[in-house]
Design an enzyme around this catalytic site. Structure first.
Site, PDB file in Angstrom:
ATOM      1  N   HIS A 229      13.413   5.555  38.119  1.00 22.53           N
ATOM      2  CA  HIS A 229      12.782   4.408  37.704  1.00 22.53           C
ATOM      3  C   HIS A 229      12.777   3.678  39.264  1.00 22.53           C
ATOM      4  O   HIS A 229      12.798   2.408  39.537  1.00 22.53           O
ATOM      5  CB  HIS A 229      13.771   3.475  37.093  1.00 22.53           C
TER       6      HIS A 229
ATOM      7  N   THR B 103      23.381   4.902  28.561  1.00 23.00           N
ATOM      8  CA  THR B 103      21.940   4.474  28.372  1.00 23.00           C
ATOM      9  C   THR B 103      21.674   4.272  26.674  1.00 23.00           C
ATOM     10  O   THR B 103      22.275   5.185  26.025  1.00 23.00           O
ATOM     11  CB  THR B 103      21.012   5.694  29.056  1.00 23.00           C
ATOM     12  N   SER B 104      21.162   3.191  26.622  1.00 29.71           N
ATOM     13  CA  SER B 104      20.805   2.766  25.354  1.00 29.71           C
ATOM     14  C   SER B 104      19.972   3.602  24.540  1.00 29.71           C
ATOM     15  O   SER B 104      19.822   3.434  23.274  1.00 29.71           O
ATOM     16  CB  SER B 104      20.608   1.420  25.074  1.00 29.71           C
TER      17      SER B 104
ATOM     18  N   GLU C 165      29.283   2.874  22.958  1.00 23.18           N
ATOM     19  CA  GLU C 165      29.200   3.062  21.598  1.00 23.18           C
ATOM     20  C   GLU C 165      28.226   3.902  21.083  1.00 23.18           C
ATOM     21  O   GLU C 165      27.315   4.209  21.965  1.00 23.18           O
ATOM     22  CB  GLU C 165      29.041   1.548  20.622  1.00 23.18           C
TER      23      GLU C 165
ATOM     24  N   ALA D 283      33.008   4.361  30.532  1.00 21.13           N
ATOM     25  CA  ALA D 283      32.485   5.290  31.425  1.00 21.13           C
ATOM     26  C   ALA D 283      33.687   5.967  32.229  1.00 21.13           C
ATOM     27  O   ALA D 283      34.073   7.150  32.549  1.00 21.13           O
ATOM     28  CB  ALA D 283      31.074   4.966  32.202  1.00 21.13           C
TER      29      ALA D 283
HETATM   30  N1  APR Z   1      30.605   2.718  29.843  1.00 19.12           N
HETATM   31  C1  APR Z   1      29.876   3.180  29.044  1.00 19.12           C
HETATM   32  N2  APR Z   1      28.793   2.644  28.537  1.00 19.12           N
HETATM   33  C2  APR Z   1      28.396   1.470  28.821  1.00 19.12           C
HETATM   34  C3  APR Z   1      29.357   0.498  29.428  1.00 19.12           C
HETATM   35  C4  APR Z   1      30.614   1.241  29.914  1.00 19.12           C
HETATM   36  N3  APR Z   1      31.604   0.405  30.622  1.00 19.12           N
HETATM   37  N4  APR Z   1      28.927  -0.813  29.401  1.00 19.12           N
HETATM   38  C5  APR Z   1      27.793  -0.749  28.602  1.00 19.12           C
HETATM   39  N5  APR Z   1      27.344   0.545  28.214  1.00 19.12           N
HETATM   40  C6  APR Z   1      26.251   0.991  27.525  1.00 19.12           C
HETATM   41  C7  APR Z   1      25.803   0.053  26.518  1.00 19.12           C
HETATM   42  O1  APR Z   1      26.593   0.012  25.205  1.00 19.12           O
HETATM   43  C8  APR Z   1      24.244   0.351  26.218  1.00 19.12           C
HETATM   44  O2  APR Z   1      24.034   1.381  25.251  1.00 19.12           O
HETATM   45  O3  APR Z   1      25.257   1.291  28.387  1.00 19.12           O
HETATM   46  C9  APR Z   1      24.091   1.206  27.687  1.00 19.12           C
HETATM   47  C10 APR Z   1      23.187   0.358  28.669  1.00 19.12           C
HETATM   48  O4  APR Z   1      21.924   0.276  28.092  1.00 19.12           O
HETATM   49  P1  APR Z   1      20.481  -0.484  28.620  1.00 19.12           P
HETATM   50  O5  APR Z   1      21.332  -1.968  29.233  1.00 19.12           O
HETATM   51  O6  APR Z   1      19.562  -0.422  27.834  1.00 19.12           O
HETATM   52  O7  APR Z   1      20.251   0.387  30.044  1.00 19.12           O
HETATM   53  P2  APR Z   1      19.315   1.684  30.214  1.00 19.12           P
HETATM   54  O8  APR Z   1      19.638   2.204  28.998  1.00 19.12           O
HETATM   55  O9  APR Z   1      19.744   2.272  31.425  1.00 19.12           O
HETATM   56  O10 APR Z   1      18.074   1.151  30.247  1.00 19.12           O
HETATM   57  C11 APR Z   1      16.971   1.868  30.641  1.00 19.12           C
HETATM   58  O11 APR Z   1      15.350   0.080  30.672  1.00 19.12           O
HETATM   59  O12 APR Z   1      15.100  -2.119  31.656  1.00 19.12           O
HETATM   60  C12 APR Z   1      14.802  -0.892  31.876  1.00 19.12           C
HETATM   61  O13 APR Z   1      14.208   0.351  33.669  1.00 19.12           O
HETATM   62  C13 APR Z   1      15.001  -0.241  33.131  1.00 19.12           C
HETATM   63  O14 APR Z   1      16.213   1.769  33.646  1.00 19.12           O
HETATM   64  C14 APR Z   1      16.302   0.645  32.732  1.00 19.12           C
HETATM   65  C15 APR Z   1      15.900   1.253  31.463  1.00 19.12           C
END
Ligand code: APR
Length: 238
Positions: free
Chosen positions: A111, A178-179, A205, A221
């Site tokens: 990205h 990642t969600s 979760e 993490a």
């Molecule tokens: N340890 C592990 N997981 C965590 C922690 C932590 N401390 N804190 C949050 N999370 C998890 C959340 O539960 C969630 O499922 O990380 C995930 C983050 O998800 P998103 O905010 O959706 O981020 P991501 O999946 O990276 O988003 C993907 O979306 O907005 C676009 O381009 C952007 O790269 C990004 C893409």
């Protein structure tokens, strides 16, 4: 001696959360108080370029703040790279540089990167740790055509050919922090499964895509990633 397993890792915002960088979807769908539609689409850039430049200039300044440092999860993945060498592929959706700062040498940023600018005409990228805007001249064509080197919604992620090849060769696929809301990254698990990889999710979760995975490990993490890396090293006698 058996060949080491080919490990493919996809990381998301959750791995950098404990380094002080906010995730995208844990804050009512806002990224640092802004809606994605206002700062992360080509339409937003056409509509209000000043806001988009300012937003990424602020993100870049935040990333280069001395308080933002890699955490134990980034460090554990760097250790795994040192152990596995070419058998490890690390793909990140994150635009920060915390994997590199922890010691990972071959990070695939699908990205884009905050510490990079891109010429909108030639697509050339330039290392960049300072603010820039619609007046800043591009080093390749000397015109003000620089944009953030970020893949916005509706744009093609970078390095997809390399990524698809790695997916087809994986023995183990890990999705970390990642969600699973954003494609194509959210679909990598299905490709990895088709290639016969064991698929494991490590996240705060279980996510909505949880049932695609063979195993799901929940927790922060900085705890679960180092533990999992030690488990792999032991299991495969690395
Ligand atoms: N340890 C592990 N997981 C965590 C922690 C932590 N401390 N804190 C949050 N999370 C998890 C959340 O539960 C969630 O499922 O990380 C995930 C983050 O998800 P998103 O905010 O959706 O981020 P991501 O999946 O990276 O988003 C993907 O979306 O907005 C676009 O381009 C952007 O790269 C990004 C893409």
């Amino acid at each position: 001696m058996n060949a080491p397993p080919r490990v493919l890792i996809l990381t998301g915002a959750g791995i950098s959360a404990e380094s002080g960088l906010k995730t995208f979807r844990d804050n009512n769908g806002l990224w640092e108080e802004y809606s994605v539609e206002d700062v992360a689409t080509p339409e937003a850039f056409a509509r209000n370029p000043e806001l988009v430049y300012r937003f990424y200039n602020e993100r870049r300044a935040q990333l280069t703040n001395v308080c933002v440092v890699p955490n134990a999860a980034h460090e554990a993945l760097a250790k795994l790279e040192r152990v596995l060498g070419d058998s490890l592929t690390l793909i990140t959706q994150n635009v920060d540089n915390l994997h590199e700062r922890a010691g990972s040498e071959r990070v695939i940023h699908m990205h884009g990167e905050l510490l990079s600018s891109r010429c909108a005409t030639t697509n050339k990228t330039f290392k960049c740790d300072t603010p820039f805007d619609g007046q800043t001249l591009c080093a390749c064509c000397n015109t003000p055509t620089l944009r953030p080197d970020i893949v916005w919604f509706g744009e093609m992620p970078q390095h997809m050919e390399l990524i698809m090849e790695s997916i087809s060769q994986a023995d183990i696929f890990l999705a970390i922090g990642t969600s699973g809301n954003v494609y194509p990254a959210a679909g990598f698990v299905l490709g990895a499964k088709d290639s016969g990889a064991k698929c494991i999710e490590l996240n705060l979760e279980p996510t909505a895509n949880n049932w695609f995975f063979d195993e799901s490990i929940s927790g922060i993490a900085t705890k679960i990633v180092p533990e999992f890396v030690e488990r792999l090293i032991k299991e495969f006698n690395l």
